[in-house]
Design a protein around this motif. Structure first.
Motif, PDB file in Angstrom:
ATOM      1  N   ILE A   1      -6.247   7.137  -4.841  1.00 14.88           N
ATOM      2  CA  ILE A   1      -7.117   6.577  -5.878  1.00 14.88           C
ATOM      3  C   ILE A   1      -8.294   5.833  -5.252  1.00 14.88           C
ATOM      4  N   ALA A   2      -8.029   5.100  -4.168  1.00 11.25           N
ATOM      5  CA  ALA A   2      -9.117   4.383  -3.497  1.00 11.25           C
ATOM      6  C   ALA A   2     -10.168   5.350  -2.957  1.00 11.25           C
ATOM      7  N   GLU A   3      -9.710   6.451  -2.382  1.00  5.13           N
ATOM      8  CA  GLU A   3     -10.652   7.452  -1.863  1.00  5.13           C
ATOM      9  C   GLU A   3     -11.435   8.105  -3.003  1.00  5.13           C
ATOM     10  N   ASP A   4     -10.773   8.374  -4.135  1.00  4.19           N
ATOM     11  CA  ASP A   4     -11.469   8.963  -5.278  1.00  4.19           C
ATOM     12  C   ASP A   4     -12.542   8.018  -5.808  1.00  4.19           C
ATOM     13  N   LEU A   5     -12.211   6.741  -5.872  1.00  5.19           N
ATOM     14  CA  LEU A   5     -13.194   5.767  -6.365  1.00  5.19           C
ATOM     15  C   LEU A   5     -14.370   5.642  -5.398  1.00  5.19           C
ATOM     16  N   ALA A   6     -14.070   5.669  -4.094  1.00  3.19           N
ATOM     17  CA  ALA A   6     -15.147   5.567  -3.099  1.00  3.19           C
ATOM     18  C   ALA A   6     -16.096   6.762  -3.188  1.00  3.19           C
TER      19      ALA A   6
ATOM     20  N   GLU B   1      -4.801  -2.129 -11.773  1.00  2.00           N
ATOM     21  CA  GLU B   1      -5.405  -2.533 -10.503  1.00  2.00           C
ATOM     22  C   GLU B   1      -6.830  -2.025 -10.350  1.00  2.00           C
ATOM     23  N   ASN B   2      -7.138  -0.937 -11.042  1.00  2.00           N
ATOM     24  CA  ASN B   2      -8.444  -0.301 -10.878  1.00  2.00           C
ATOM     25  C   ASN B   2      -9.272  -0.336 -12.161  1.00  2.00           C
TER      26      ASN B   2
ATOM     27  N   ARG C   1      -1.989   4.871  -3.931  1.00  2.00           N
ATOM     28  CA  ARG C   1      -3.076   3.888  -3.925  1.00  2.00           C
ATOM     29  C   ARG C   1      -4.214   4.355  -3.013  1.00  2.00           C
ATOM     30  N   HIS C   2      -3.865   4.988  -1.889  1.00  2.00           N
ATOM     31  CA  HIS C   2      -4.899   5.503  -0.972  1.00  2.00           C
ATOM     32  C   HIS C   2      -5.705   6.620  -1.639  1.00  2.00           C
TER      33      HIS C   2
ATOM     34  N   SER D   1       0.850  -1.185   0.000  1.00  2.00           N
ATOM     35  CA  SER D   1       0.000   0.000   0.000  1.00  2.00           C
ATOM     36  C   SER D   1       0.887   1.237   0.000  1.00  2.00           C
TER      37      SER D   1
END
Length: 553
Positions: A17-22, A59-60, A14-15, A10
């Motif tokens: 992008i994960a927050e943007d997707l959420a 990954e996304n 990556r954090h 991690s």
């Protein structure tokens, strides 16, 4: 841990992008790009950026574009573009689209006209020296050019005439009108277009004005619908300019620029200018010299792309610059090759051994596993005859106490074959050992009879069947861990970075080898065929890495 078992780490990107997707930002899409300037060959530092951009997209379920920043035709070439495509593909990545900044030259020009019409750009006649002087310092504001107050109509007229080729190179530039007192020097009215009468490899002579990188890059990102524009830390201070241009133009897409620390690897350099100097001054044999940190050099050296991807994942992504030890990369290579490389026998410095009790003209063939722990990798046929070759270092007349190889009157096992005993040492007139006369024990083929203990095992090849080969023993190009810190980085070149051995012999099974097959030459190191210099009748092998780290001692 092998490269196939590398753990995905991690990191802060990556954090993000994960927050943007959420939050369903960008409609849940992830689009990245790798934007090299085609003014040299890619190096290991680029590999980190390539892995970041392509892996994060994959990954996304996103996309990653390959885009050439070809806005400086004085230093760019088709050769460099083709090499970049080869390198990215060899690393194992496929681009969603291949683009060039030159694809957007007309749009970039029209956007510049828009900035002029808005009063956000002006044509300046200051010389380069004047602009540097007026720019100010970190503690002093810049000084506005007399042309900053030029009317919009005059600016439009001059810019159109710049495009039409009415002015000499350097006579005018187009500058963004931002803030000459900004604490961020990048915002002190940066140049966004300059006049250069240079033939472009894609657009020919259609243009004599070319946009600057900071202006081009953000618009190219927006035109391609990039969501996350990932770059190295030196562009952090440029991010306000990136955002200013897109805000002023009100582009429908406004990518987010994210910076991470570039790769700084000990015992190497990643400056394109200095790499080019190494090539042009012939300190190395081209961009793909196996000592070079270029991706093409690593490929020619036999480094697996999986090892490079594993290395880039292991070192992680941070916001803080730090130095990575060369042993981290070398260990990633060793771990991968230990699992994937076929075993073979090669004798680098041959010593002739005659098996006196072996029948003249007789040949036996043994099947030896290509990998001791992987039966699925099969086996190869290895012939044995009356005269074999062993390493000179595997025999000593007056050995130290812990020497476990061949000595006068002593025994040693030949890999996959018999136990032999040294019966006689033959020397030349100068007293140099030129041949050993030995005997073999027929009861020891592939085993030690009960009560018989032979500690040493050495590799060998049949003189009759072995293939002549040249082995190139590559080592680190620099002997100083940080050559860039020296007044002259060339002073740190390692004089022992290449040793060429001409009279080597390799086992016959390597006759049909190719450059994409890696080998562990037993007890010697990891090697691959040199596809450039190998010829029929004379194989050339490059050492990828030693079996163990010798620099740590």
């Amino acid at each position: 841990m092998s490269s196939n078992e590398s753990i995905v780490q991690s990191n802060f990107i990556r954090h993000i992008i994960a927050e943007d997707l959420a939050a369903n930002k960008n409609q849940g899409k992830v689009a990245t790009r790798f934007p090299p300037e085609p003014n040299g060959y890619l190096h290991i530092g680029h590999a980190k950026s390539i892995c970041q951009n392509f892996t994060l997209a994959a990954e996304n379920s996103g996309t990653c574009n390959l885009r050439f920043d070809d806005t400086n035709p004085e230093k760019e070439s088709v050769e460099y573009m083709e090499s970049i495509e080869r390198d990215v593909a060899w690393l194992g990545f496929s681009w969603a689209g291949k683009y060039h900044a030159s694809d957007y030259f007309e749009q970039l020009y029209q956007y510049a006209v828009q900035l002029i019409r808005q009063g956000d750009a002006y044509v300046d006649s200051s010389t380069a020296e004047q602009m540097r002087s007026d720019r100010g310092t970190l503690t002093e504001p810049g000084k506005a050019s007399a042309d900053r107050s030029r009317s919009i109509e005059d600016n439009l007229d001059l810019f159109q005439r710049m495009r039409a080729g009415e002015f000499a190179d350097g006579q005018y530039v187009l500058r963004a009108k931002i803030d000459m007192a900004s604490p961020n020097i990048n915002l002190r009215d940066p140049t966004i277009y300059r006049i250069r009468r240079v033939h472009h490899h894609r657009t020919g002579d259609a243009w004599c004005i070319y946009p600057m990188y900071d202006y081009t890059h953000c618009i190219s990102d927006a035109l391609e619908g990039i969501t996350h524009s990932i770059c190295t830390l030196e562009f952090e201070d440029h991010r306000p300019l990136y955002d200013w241009v897109l805000d002023k133009l009100q582009t429908p897409c406004h990518p987010q620029q994210i910076e991470f620390a570039r790769l700084q690897l000990e015992y190497t350099i990643v400056s394109k200018r200095k790499l080019l100097q190494l090539v042009t001054e012939k300190h190395v044999n081209g961009w793909d010299d196996p000592r070079m940190p270029t991706i093409s050099g690593l490929r020619r050296a036999g480094v697996p792309p999986e090892a490079i991807r594993d290395f880039c994942e292991r070192i992680g992504v941070t916001k803080k610059n730090s130095w990575i030890e060369m042993t981290v990369l070398e260990n990633c290579i060793r771990e991968d090759l230990n699992e994937s490389a076929s075993r073979a026998m090669a004798v680098l410095r041959p010593l002739r051994v005659v098996i006196e009790n072996w029948e003249d003209g007789k040949t036996e063939t043994y099947q030896i596993a290509n990998h001791p722990q992987k039966p699925e990798m099969g086996s190869r046929s290895v012939p044995f005859s009356k005269v074999i070759l062993i390493e000179q270092d595997d025999f000593m007349e007056n050995p130290p106490k812990d020497f476990k190889r061949l000595v006068p009157g002593g025994e040693v096992r030949l890999r996959g074959s018999y136990v032999i005993k040294c019966e006689q040492v033959v020397k030349d007139a100068a007293g140099q050992v030129i041949e050993l006369r030995c005997s073999y024990d027929p009861a020891t083929l592939g085993k030690n009879p009960e009560g018989r203990k032979v500690k040493g095992v050495i590799h060998w090849v049949s003189e009759q069947h072995a293939l002549p080969a040249e082995l190139r023993l590559y080592d680190r190009l620099f002997s100083h861990p940080n050559p860039d810190t020296l007044d002259n980085f060339l002073d740190a070149i390692n004089p022992h970075s290449l040793e060429i051995l001409q009279n080597c012999r390799v086992e016959a099974s390597l006759a049909e080898t190719t450059a994409d097959i890696r080998y562990q030459f037993e007890r010697t190191g990891y090697f691959c065929l040199d596809a450039v210099d190998s010829q029929a009748g004379k194989l050339v092998f490059n050492r990828t890495v030693t079996l163990r780290d010798s620099w740590g001692k």
